[in-house]
Write a protein that holds these residues in place. Structure first.
Motif, PDB file in Angstrom:
ATOM      1  N   PHE A   1      45.024  34.291  41.579  1.00  0.00           N
ATOM      2  CA  PHE A   1      45.727  35.512  41.186  1.00  0.00           C
ATOM      3  C   PHE A   1      44.691  36.461  40.604  1.00  0.00           C
ATOM      4  N   PHE A   2      44.534  37.616  41.221  1.00  0.00           N
ATOM      5  CA  PHE A   2      43.506  38.573  40.813  1.00  0.00           C
ATOM      6  C   PHE A   2      44.140  39.748  40.091  1.00  0.00           C
ATOM      7  N   GLU A   3      43.666  40.039  38.893  1.00  0.00           N
ATOM      8  CA  GLU A   3      44.131  41.190  38.127  1.00  0.00           C
ATOM      9  C   GLU A   3      42.980  42.191  38.037  1.00  0.00           C
ATOM     10  N   PRO A   4      43.051  43.303  38.798  1.00  0.00           N
ATOM     11  CA  PRO A   4      41.938  44.258  38.837  1.00  0.00           C
ATOM     12  C   PRO A   4      41.513  44.793  37.468  1.00  0.00           C
ATOM     13  N   GLU A   5      42.464  45.008  36.577  1.00  0.00           N
ATOM     14  CA  GLU A   5      42.136  45.560  35.267  1.00  0.00           C
ATOM     15  C   GLU A   5      41.349  44.574  34.397  1.00  0.00           C
ATOM     16  N   LYS A   6      41.467  43.272  34.700  1.00  0.00           N
ATOM     17  CA  LYS A   6      40.812  42.246  33.897  1.00  0.00           C
ATOM     18  C   LYS A   6      39.573  41.665  34.578  1.00  0.00           C
ATOM     19  N   ARG A   7      39.094  42.338  35.630  1.00  0.00           N
ATOM     20  CA  ARG A   7      37.945  41.806  36.376  1.00  0.00           C
ATOM     21  C   ARG A   7      36.677  41.833  35.525  1.00  0.00           C
TER      22      ARG A   7
END
Length: 65
Positions: free
Chosen positions: A3-9
């Motif tokens: 699960f990828f969260e762009p804001e938390k990259r």
């Protein structure tokens, strides 16, 4: 599953917004505007896409810096 969260990259690994790289190759569109003073502006723009082929409809989006 990942699960990828762009804001938390991790910005040291992915310094640029990956969402903006999803459409590849990114075509260049020419967007024109006319100011209230009737001055014409024509600029290359790469953040657009086709929505429909009949009738031909394209859309573009812009964001502030």
């Amino acid at each position: 599953m990942i699960f990828f969260e762009p804001e938390k990259r991790d910005k040291s690994l992915l310094p640029y917004d990956v969402f903006k790289a999803l459409v590849v190759p990114r075509p260049i569109g020419w967007i024109s505007t006319i100011s209230k003073q009737n001055k014409v502006n024509l600029a290359p723009y790469s953040w657009f896409n086709g929505f429909c082929s009949s009738p031909r409809i394209i859309g573009f989006s812009s964001e502030g810096s």
